[in-house]
Design a protein around this motif. Structure first.
Motif, PDB file in Angstrom:
ATOM      1  N   ARG A 104      -7.278  -3.963   8.275  1.00 33.28           N
ATOM      2  CA  ARG A 104      -7.631  -5.359   8.582  1.00 33.28           C
ATOM      3  C   ARG A 104      -8.487  -5.418   9.844  1.00 33.28           C
ATOM      4  O   ARG A 104      -9.496  -6.126   9.896  1.00 33.28           O
ATOM      5  CB  ARG A 104      -6.372  -6.205   8.751  1.00 33.28           C
ATOM      6  CG  ARG A 104      -6.670  -7.689   8.931  1.00 33.28           C
ATOM      7  CD  ARG A 104      -5.411  -8.524   9.077  1.00 33.28           C
ATOM      8  NE  ARG A 104      -4.596  -8.499   7.869  1.00 33.28           N
ATOM      9  CZ  ARG A 104      -3.393  -7.924   7.775  1.00 33.28           C
ATOM     10  NH1 ARG A 104      -2.847  -7.321   8.815  1.00 33.28           N
ATOM     11  NH2 ARG A 104      -2.734  -7.951   6.640  1.00 33.28           N
ATOM     12  N   GLU A 105      -8.089  -4.650  10.877  1.00 35.22           N
ATOM     13  CA  GLU A 105      -8.875  -4.610  12.110  1.00 35.22           C
ATOM     14  C   GLU A 105     -10.267  -4.037  11.859  1.00 35.22           C
ATOM     15  O   GLU A 105     -11.264  -4.549  12.381  1.00 35.22           O
ATOM     16  CB  GLU A 105      -8.149  -3.774  13.175  1.00 35.22           C
ATOM     17  CG  GLU A 105      -6.896  -4.405  13.716  1.00 35.22           C
ATOM     18  CD  GLU A 105      -7.180  -5.687  14.484  1.00 35.22           C
ATOM     19  OE1 GLU A 105      -8.188  -5.735  15.225  1.00 35.22           O
ATOM     20  OE2 GLU A 105      -6.407  -6.642  14.336  1.00 35.22           O
ATOM     21  N   VAL A 106     -10.343  -2.962  11.080  1.00 33.39           N
ATOM     22  CA  VAL A 106     -11.637  -2.352  10.751  1.00 33.39           C
ATOM     23  C   VAL A 106     -12.527  -3.370  10.047  1.00 33.39           C
ATOM     24  O   VAL A 106     -13.710  -3.524  10.380  1.00 33.39           O
ATOM     25  CB  VAL A 106     -11.449  -1.088   9.881  1.00 33.39           C
ATOM     26  CG1 VAL A 106     -12.773  -0.608   9.311  1.00 33.39           C
ATOM     27  CG2 VAL A 106     -10.772   0.013  10.682  1.00 33.39           C
ATOM     28  N   PHE A 107     -11.958  -4.085   9.086  1.00 30.45           N
ATOM     29  CA  PHE A 107     -12.708  -5.105   8.353  1.00 30.45           C
ATOM     30  C   PHE A 107     -13.256  -6.174   9.299  1.00 30.45           C
ATOM     31  O   PHE A 107     -14.442  -6.526   9.244  1.00 30.45           O
ATOM     32  CB  PHE A 107     -11.806  -5.745   7.288  1.00 30.45           C
ATOM     33  CG  PHE A 107     -12.359  -7.014   6.712  1.00 30.45           C
ATOM     34  CD1 PHE A 107     -13.459  -6.995   5.881  1.00 30.45           C
ATOM     35  CD2 PHE A 107     -11.784  -8.238   7.022  1.00 30.45           C
ATOM     36  CE1 PHE A 107     -13.983  -8.178   5.364  1.00 30.45           C
ATOM     37  CE2 PHE A 107     -12.292  -9.416   6.516  1.00 30.45           C
ATOM     38  CZ  PHE A 107     -13.401  -9.388   5.680  1.00 30.45           C
ATOM     39  N   LEU A 108     -12.407  -6.684  10.185  1.00 34.30           N
ATOM     40  CA  LEU A 108     -12.829  -7.761  11.080  1.00 34.30           C
ATOM     41  C   LEU A 108     -13.914  -7.307  12.054  1.00 34.30           C
ATOM     42  O   LEU A 108     -14.889  -8.031  12.298  1.00 34.30           O
ATOM     43  CB  LEU A 108     -11.617  -8.314  11.837  1.00 34.30           C
ATOM     44  CG  LEU A 108     -10.584  -9.054  10.988  1.00 34.30           C
ATOM     45  CD1 LEU A 108      -9.344  -9.388  11.808  1.00 34.30           C
ATOM     46  CD2 LEU A 108     -11.189 -10.317  10.371  1.00 34.30           C
ATOM     47  N   VAL A 109     -13.752  -6.091  12.600  1.00 41.51           N
ATOM     48  CA  VAL A 109     -14.744  -5.603  13.554  1.00 41.51           C
ATOM     49  C   VAL A 109     -16.056  -5.288  12.850  1.00 41.51           C
ATOM     50  O   VAL A 109     -17.138  -5.638  13.338  1.00 41.51           O
ATOM     51  CB  VAL A 109     -14.209  -4.383  14.328  1.00 41.51           C
ATOM     52  CG1 VAL A 109     -15.293  -3.780  15.220  1.00 41.51           C
ATOM     53  CG2 VAL A 109     -12.999  -4.775  15.163  1.00 41.51           C
ATOM     54  N   ARG A 110     -16.000  -4.641  11.690  1.00 49.49           N
ATOM     55  CA  ARG A 110     -17.236  -4.361  10.946  1.00 49.49           C
ATOM     56  C   ARG A 110     -17.958  -5.664  10.573  1.00 49.49           C
ATOM     57  O   ARG A 110     -19.178  -5.738  10.656  1.00 49.49           O
ATOM     58  CB  ARG A 110     -16.921  -3.578   9.669  1.00 49.49           C
ATOM     59  CG  ARG A 110     -16.695  -2.105   9.892  1.00 49.49           C
ATOM     60  CD  ARG A 110     -16.443  -1.420   8.585  1.00 49.49           C
ATOM     61  NE  ARG A 110     -16.352   0.020   8.720  1.00 49.49           N
ATOM     62  CZ  ARG A 110     -16.065   0.839   7.720  1.00 49.49           C
ATOM     63  NH1 ARG A 110     -15.831   0.352   6.516  1.00 49.49           N
ATOM     64  NH2 ARG A 110     -16.009   2.145   7.920  1.00 49.49           N
ATOM     65  N   LYS A 111     -17.190  -6.645  10.163  1.00 48.10           N
ATOM     66  CA  LYS A 111     -17.784  -7.940   9.814  1.00 48.10           C
ATOM     67  C   LYS A 111     -18.477  -8.565  11.020  1.00 48.10           C
ATOM     68  O   LYS A 111     -19.572  -9.120  10.913  1.00 48.10           O
ATOM     69  CB  LYS A 111     -16.693  -8.873   9.274  1.00 48.10           C
ATOM     70  CG  LYS A 111     -17.180 -10.186   8.720  1.00 48.10           C
ATOM     71  CD  LYS A 111     -16.013 -10.951   8.142  1.00 48.10           C
ATOM     72  CE  LYS A 111     -16.419 -12.370   7.781  1.00 48.10           C
ATOM     73  NZ  LYS A 111     -15.262 -13.157   7.337  1.00 48.10           N
ATOM     74  N   ALA A 112     -17.839  -8.457  12.185  1.00 46.57           N
ATOM     75  CA  ALA A 112     -18.438  -9.001  13.407  1.00 46.57           C
ATOM     76  C   ALA A 112     -19.699  -8.236  13.805  1.00 46.57           C
ATOM     77  O   ALA A 112     -20.663  -8.824  14.289  1.00 46.57           O
ATOM     78  CB  ALA A 112     -17.418  -8.969  14.539  1.00 46.57           C
ATOM     79  N   ILE A 113     -19.698  -6.914  13.615  1.00 45.24           N
ATOM     80  CA  ILE A 113     -20.845  -6.092  14.001  1.00 45.24           C
ATOM     81  C   ILE A 113     -22.003  -6.254  13.014  1.00 45.24           C
ATOM     82  O   ILE A 113     -23.145  -6.465  13.426  1.00 45.24           O
ATOM     83  CB  ILE A 113     -20.451  -4.597  14.100  1.00 45.24           C
ATOM     84  CG1 ILE A 113     -19.463  -4.368  15.238  1.00 45.24           C
ATOM     85  CG2 ILE A 113     -21.678  -3.721  14.292  1.00 45.24           C
ATOM     86  CD1 ILE A 113     -18.875  -2.961  15.266  1.00 45.24           C
ATOM     87  N   PHE A 114     -21.705  -6.162  11.722  1.00 45.59           N
ATOM     88  CA  PHE A 114     -22.759  -6.063  10.706  1.00 45.59           C
ATOM     89  C   PHE A 114     -23.030  -7.367   9.936  1.00 45.59           C
ATOM     90  O   PHE A 114     -24.047  -7.485   9.284  1.00 45.59           O
ATOM     91  CB  PHE A 114     -22.410  -4.979   9.682  1.00 45.59           C
ATOM     92  CG  PHE A 114     -22.310  -3.608  10.262  1.00 45.59           C
ATOM     93  CD1 PHE A 114     -23.430  -2.969  10.787  1.00 45.59           C
ATOM     94  CD2 PHE A 114     -21.110  -2.943  10.299  1.00 45.59           C
ATOM     95  CE1 PHE A 114     -23.341  -1.703  11.326  1.00 45.59           C
ATOM     96  CE2 PHE A 114     -21.000  -1.670  10.831  1.00 45.59           C
ATOM     97  CZ  PHE A 114     -22.132  -1.046  11.349  1.00 45.59           C
TER      98      PHE A 114
END
Length: 197
Positions: A180-190
């Motif tokens: 979930r954290e990976v998803f949220l951070v990737r979404k914020a970055i990309f």
């Protein structure tokens, strides 16, 4: 590429010595090249293919682990245990441990199917390897988080690998939280439409 990095390692050792950063880089790159061993996942369905190439593949993973471990040790002695190059080496070393564990598990699974043997010892060995990879990734994540921050792609990729190890170890809640954290951070970055999101 492996032969190229073997030559680079030879030259770096000869001209810079065994404990120089250039030598560590050569060990690191050789280990990475050995990890890029190509094989098809469908090979694991065919016992004859697995048995004929399993030893060679296993040997490549062992060599990768050896070279990455040497690189990590040099970086740590040269720069200290919290340097960013140590985090990179730990991340890649953990990947090597996971790939070897997965390879051994798949190979032993096919062998056990053919001979009707139980795989308790193989399962314990795989779990031990995955727990070792988990410790390496936790250290790599701490280093990368400290130097690069949570919003850096290298930090996120380490955390993604850690989530995968949690999942393989049956730590479903931890894996879910990490993914979930990976998803949220990737979404914020990309952005939400990027393939890795």
């Amino acid at each position: 590429f492996r032969s190229y990095w073997r030559q680079r390692l030879h030259h770096a050792t000869k001209y810079y010595g065994k404990t120089h950063s250039a030598t560590a880089d050569a060990y690191f790159n050789l280990g990475q090249a050995q990890l890029k061993l190509q094989y098809s996942s469908s090979d694991y369905g065919n016992y004859n293919i697995v048995s004929s190439s399993s030893a060679r593949r296993s040997h490549q993973y062992d060599l990768a682990l050896e070279n990455l471990t040497i690189a990590h040790n040099i970086y740590e002695r040269k720069h200290g245990p919290h340097h960013i190059s140590v985090g990179r080496a730990l991340d890649t070393l953990a990947l090597a441990v996971v790939r070897r564990a997965n390879h051994n598990k798949a190979t032993n699974s096919n062998k056990n199917k053919k001979t009707n043997q139980f795989a308790n010892e193989d399962d314990k060995s795989t779990a031990n390897d995955l727990r070792y990879a988990q410790r390496l990734l936790e250290q790599a994540f701490a280093i990368r988080h400290h130097h690069l921050g949570i919003w850096h792609i290298d930090t996120v990729e380490t955390y993604n690998k850690l989530a995968s190890v949690h999942l393989h170890l049956g730590q479903v809640r931890d894996a879910c939280n990490a993914y979930r954290e990976v998803f949220l951070v990737r979404k914020a970055i990309f952005g939400k439409d990027h393939p890795c999101v």
